[in-house]
Design a protein around this motif. Structure first.
Motif, short mmCIF file in Angstrom:
data_model
loop_
_atom_site.label_atom_id
_atom_site.label_comp_id
_atom_site.label_asym_id
_atom_site.label_seq_id
_atom_site.Cartn_x
_atom_site.Cartn_y
_atom_site.Cartn_z
N UNK A 15 0.91 -1.04 -0.08
CA UNK A 15 -0.11 0.15 -0.41
C UNK A 15 0.80 1.41 0.18
N UNK A 16 2.32 1.10 0.48
CA UNK A 16 2.72 2.71 0.86
C UNK A 16 3.48 2.63 -0.16
N UNK A 17 3.89 1.48 -1.35
CA UNK A 17 4.89 1.27 -2.37
C UNK A 17 4.11 2.01 -3.75
N UNK A 20 3.48 5.30 -3.39
CA UNK A 20 4.77 6.73 -3.10
C UNK A 20 5.55 6.25 -4.82
N UNK A 21 5.00 5.34 -5.76
CA UNK A 21 4.76 4.74 -7.05
C UNK A 21 4.14 6.95 -8.08
N UNK A 22 2.77 7.10 -7.33
CA UNK A 22 1.70 7.93 -7.82
C UNK A 22 2.26 8.69 -7.64
N UNK A 23 2.75 9.14 -5.89
CA UNK A 23 3.61 10.67 -5.73
C UNK A 23 5.12 10.82 -6.47
N UNK A 24 5.73 9.92 -6.91
CA UNK A 24 6.70 10.10 -7.71
C UNK A 24 6.68 10.45 -9.15
N UNK A 25 5.49 10.10 -10.08
CA UNK A 25 5.26 10.10 -11.13
C UNK A 25 4.31 11.77 -11.03
N UNK A 103 -2.82 10.04 -16.63
CA UNK A 103 -2.28 8.64 -15.76
C UNK A 103 -2.00 8.88 -14.47
N UNK A 104 -2.34 9.91 -13.93
CA UNK A 104 -1.70 9.02 -12.83
C UNK A 104 -2.98 9.74 -12.00
N UNK A 105 -4.41 10.43 -12.71
CA UNK A 105 -5.25 10.16 -11.54
C UNK A 105 -5.88 8.61 -12.33
N UNK A 106 -5.62 8.22 -13.36
CA UNK A 106 -6.47 6.57 -13.76
C UNK A 106 -5.38 6.16 -12.60
N UNK A 107 -4.26 5.88 -11.80
CA UNK A 107 -3.78 5.22 -10.83
C UNK A 107 -4.11 5.48 -9.71
N UNK A 108 -4.69 6.43 -9.75
CA UNK A 108 -5.27 6.80 -7.95
C UNK A 108 -6.38 5.95 -7.93
#
Length: 621
Positions: A15-17, A20-25, A103-108
């Protein structure tokens, strides 16, 4: 490796990882946004810089030097370069930043869905475990109660003092607790079996599937980052060929700078077409001052000259007293003849114009005023350097035939005007031909239009053509006049060069020659002013008409006519009351002022007839 099999118990860490991936993007997207802002601001600043240093004047007024043209080419290339920076920013905005934000919105949303499924599976497993644990505790509790009832029953059964009813009651309680313990056991076994089954499904089916989805989402995020990295670089690489062309254009512009061509343009731009002034001869005005032996001085006049002049006391021939002064040319042409008659008095004046006595009676031969008279004559007869050598001063009139310009510049301007008029004439001719063709079509096909409707336009076009032809002919006449004068001036200059070292004759400051050396010993003679106007006296020593003014004198002021003047005498100028004229020569003391009309006509007008205003920077020119 699969997250479902290897990380089955790392739900919280995954969950944390993923977060972090979305935050990095999003952090990378922010970086791209700041980069494209820099590109946009850079392009904007480059365009402002180009606009600041681009020429503001019309193209006709811009200098034609190769250095200037190369600089303007560099500005154009820099403007194109700024456009390429804008293209880079636009591609980064659409293909990198915009794609990353979508893509960030889709990932979230996807991550939230997978995590919710994982939490639901975990909650169901926890629920099964609680049911199993409750049944286990109940079974344990029932077993303990059964054991107590069994101990009580066995104690009463062995007690001889216990009644039979007490033993039966303990026995029934024992059987009841034993039955309840058996039921709790069965329930516990069922709940345990159910929990084990759900737990197996949870850790072998649900969680691996959810973690597999999370792993796929994270891997797609990584792939998308790699693609945007490539797009980020491609946006820069796509413009490299055009940027290289811009830089090559700048290098080509630098190579196009030609110092010799610039020097030629300077000559073409400022060449006046005038000839350099000739040498000024020595004018000896002391010949009429007779020296005696008792003065202790020796006469400067050679003996041979005195013999030719008729002896030491010989007087100059009054008939040729003014030949020297009149034979002198102005630096760029002969000074026009002013009327020999005195100017008429103003109409409102009752008394006649006062006449100086110096014009009625010659000054005494040994008068002290004679020296000052000679000095003033020197000042007034020395040719002045024309102002149009360095172009017209500001405020001079701009004439239609460009006669206010030096010959070379006038020729160029006339040629430029002829070219422009020829282009306009060609356009009118093309329009006339088109109208005639259209008229022919209308005549053959009346349903398409009325041929007579085109006649006014055709007539107007023909009228315009005639006007343009007239203008072209007029300008060509002026141009041929300028070219003829330039060739004549070149011939005169060549003749002067051939005779520069001729031993016989003397050379005047204006380039004229005379074999009569006695003319240099005549006293200067002022223009006579008789009481009544009369025609000017012809002088046999004046030069031919080919030595008339080649170029107009510069304007030194303006005047307004107080009265009308008919200008009947030769060299005078007709003027109407309140007419404004340009002053090109001040009054030399004879009552006449040389002026020029706006049409270019020049002549002398009575000084008392006009109100004169001279320019401050023109006095004494």
């Amino acid at each position: 490796m699969s997250w479902g099999t290897e990380l089955w118990d790392q739900f919280d860490n995954l969950d944390k990882h993923t977060q972090w991936g979305i935050d990095f993007l999003e952090r990378y997207a922010k970086f791209v946004k700041e980069r494209l802002d820099i590109e946009q601001n850079y392009a904007k600043q480059l365009r402002n810089l180009v606009k600041k240093y681009s020429p503001k004047r019309p193209k006709d007024e811009e200098p034609r030097f190769t250095s200037c043209l190369s600089f303007y080419s560099i500005l154009n290339e820099l403007n194109d370069y700024a456009g390429q920076r804008e293209v880079v920013a636009e591609e980064m905005a659409h293909k990198v930043y915009g794609e990353l934000m979508r893509y960030s919105q889709d990932l979230k949303a996807e991550r939230k869905h997978h995590l919710q499924e994982g939490r639901k599976a975990q909650q169901y497993l926890d629920h099964c475990w609680k049911q199993m644990d409750n049944s286990k505790r109940k079974f344990e509790r029932e077993c303990k109660e059964a054991e107590k009832s069994q101990v009580t029953y066995e104690r009463l059964d062995n007690d001889v003092n216990a009644t039979k009813s007490e033993v039966e009651k303990a026995k029934n309680q024992y059987y009841l607790r034993t039955h309840m313990a058996d039921e709790s056991k069965n329930e516990y076994a069922a709940q345990l079996q159910n929990f084990n089954g759900e737990q197996w499904k949870h850790f072998n089916n649900a969680i691996p599937h959810i973690f597999k989805n999370l792993q796929g989402m994270d891997e797609r995020r990584t792939v998308k980052l790699g693609e945007t990295y490539r797009s980020f670089a491609e946006a820069e690489r796509r413009v490299i060929p055009i940027v290289s062309k811009c830089l090559e254009g700048m290098v080509s512009a630098a190579k196009a700078v030609d110092e010799r061509r610039d020097s030629t343009i300077v000559v073409e731009s400022f060449k006046s077409g005038f000839d350099p002034p000739g040498d000024f001869p020595f004018e000896d005005f002391s010949q009429n001052l007779s020296r005696t032996g008792s003065d202790g001085t020796i006469s400067n006049t050679p003996k041979g000259d005195r013999d030719r002049d008729g002896g030491p006391g010989s007087r100059p021939d009054p008939k040729h007293a003014t030949s020297k002064t009149k034979n002198k040319l102005w630096l760029f042409g002969k000074k026009p003849k002013s009327p020999s008659s005195s100017p008429p008095p103003p109409p409102s004046s009752t008394s006649s114009h006062p006449r100086p006595t110096s014009h009625l009676f010659p000054p005494p031969r040994f008068s002290s005023d004679l020296v000052s008279h000679y000095l003033s004559e020197i000042k007034t007869t020395v040719p002045r350097i024309p102002q149009n050598l360095k172009s017209l001063r500001r405020g001079a009139p701009s004439l239609e035939d460009f006669s206010h310009l030096p010959p070379e510049q006038r020729r160029k301007r006339l040629q430029q005007r002829i070219d422009e008029l020829s282009k306009e004439l060609q356009k009118e001719m093309d329009q006339r031909d088109a109208l005639n063709k259209m008229k022919d079509v209308y005549e053959k096909n009346p349903q398409m239009g009325d041929p007579n409707s085109l006649q006014p336009k055709i007539s107007e076009t023909i009228c315009n053509m005639e006007k343009l032809r007239s203008e072209i002919h007029k300008n060509e006449t002026w141009l041929s006049e300028v070219e003829g004068k330039q060739s004549s001036r070149g011939d005169r200059r060549h003749s002067a060069d051939n005779h520069h070292h001729t031993p016989q004759g003397r050379e005047s400051p204006e380039g004229s020659y005379t074999d009569d050396t006695s003319q240099e010993h005549h006293t200067p003679h002022h223009r006579s002013t008789p009481a009544k106007p009369g025609p000017p006296n012809p002088d046999p020593h004046e030069f031919d008409d080919e030595f008339d003014d080649d170029d107009p004198l510069p304007v030194i002021g303006h005047c307004k006519a107080l009265y009308s003047f008919d200008g009947q005498n030769e060299g005078t100028l007709v003027m109407a009351e309140d007419e404004v004229l340009y002053i090109i020569e001040e009054d030399k003391g004879d009552g006449w002022t040389r002026a020029r009309k706006q049409s270019g006509e020049e002549g002398y007008v009575p000084t008392s007839y006009v109100e004169i205003t001279l320019e401050k920077n023109s006095k004494g020119s």
